[in-house]
Design an enzyme around this catalytic site. Sequence first.
Site, short mmCIF file in Angstrom:
data_model
loop_
_atom_site.label_atom_id
_atom_site.label_comp_id
_atom_site.label_asym_id
_atom_site.label_seq_id
_atom_site.Cartn_x
_atom_site.Cartn_y
_atom_site.Cartn_z
N THR A 118 -9.99 5.14 5.81
CA THR A 118 -9.66 3.74 5.52
C THR A 118 -9.46 2.93 6.78
OG1 THR A 118 -7.97 2.30 4.53
CG2 THR A 118 -7.22 4.40 5.37
N TYR A 142 0.32 4.77 3.85
CA TYR A 142 -1.04 5.09 3.44
C TYR A 142 -1.95 5.27 4.65
CZ TYR A 142 -5.80 4.23 1.77
OH TYR A 142 -7.15 4.32 1.54
#
Length: 340
Positions: A118, A142
């Site tokens: 990501t 995250y």
Amino acid sequence: MGKRILVTGGAGYIGSHTCKALAAEGFVPVTFDNLTLGDAARVRWGPLVEGDVRDAAAVAQAIADHDAAAVIHFAADAYVGESVADPARYYDNNVGGMIGLLAGMRRAGCTRIVFSSTCAVYGSPATLPIDEDTPAEPVNPYGRTKLICEQMLADHAAAYGIDYVALRYFNASGADLDGELGEDRDYEPHLIPRAMLHLLGRLPDFAVFGSDFPTPDGTAIRDYIHVADLAAAHLLALRRLLDGGEAAARVFNLGSGNGHSVAAVLAEIAAVSGRPLAAPRGGRRPGDPPQLVADVALARDALGFTARHSALRDIIASAWRWHAQTHGTPQTGHGDACAS
């Protein structure tokens, strides 16, 4: 029969699109999913093995049973705000999942993996666009868990001969070009599907998260990439691994290379749907950086990647078609769609 590829999280949004793309190219996708977030109805192009990536023995068994030539790893939790509220879940599922997966791969003698990473690993970068040399300084759990997973892959490559490609997505969006798959979750945190579900009367609490960012219109700017382009990039990365050879680079950004503000995205949704879309302005979500836009030159030059379907209008049009057919025909007219 083509080579079998173990796809963890293959019953999810990006995973299922990639399974379809794999099958179209002659591979057999073997979905490995615990169905906590995935949907078995999305598993249409190969077998489903129910299992958890934290279970190394189950991973090894699945690889051995299907003689998988490689793994594509999607299985993870992936919501920024949730990761801030519940970081323990993210370290358990994302980092623990990578520990189990890599251990299972080693047991089964499988050495090739494409990893779904990501742009959240970059945090709030000082310069744009973001290339792969931009310092990785994540600002939320995250992003930190995904960066740890990348570092684990690098260490396993050095110590055990694992061959990997890590793909740092920007904002995955859009729907299957044939209308078979779309973005559909029990809890939907993402802007485009939330706005469309609101227009279709399925989501009353729609709001913009943050209107005081240091951007031209005050709303956050993101780089949106069509899920079909993401699926195509996974095939390019997989073929690179299967072809062998020394990898000059292992980590690649995947985006369109263009940034769009939340306000601009909502205006495009209104234009495509034919309905005005006003949204109340709420506070920022914890951990959200103001701007994220990709430099995709490395993926283009090393993988041959081109974002063919990621113009904002194309993304919005594909998503609207899918949501309208899946969640009910939208009402006609030009009433105010603002949440109360």
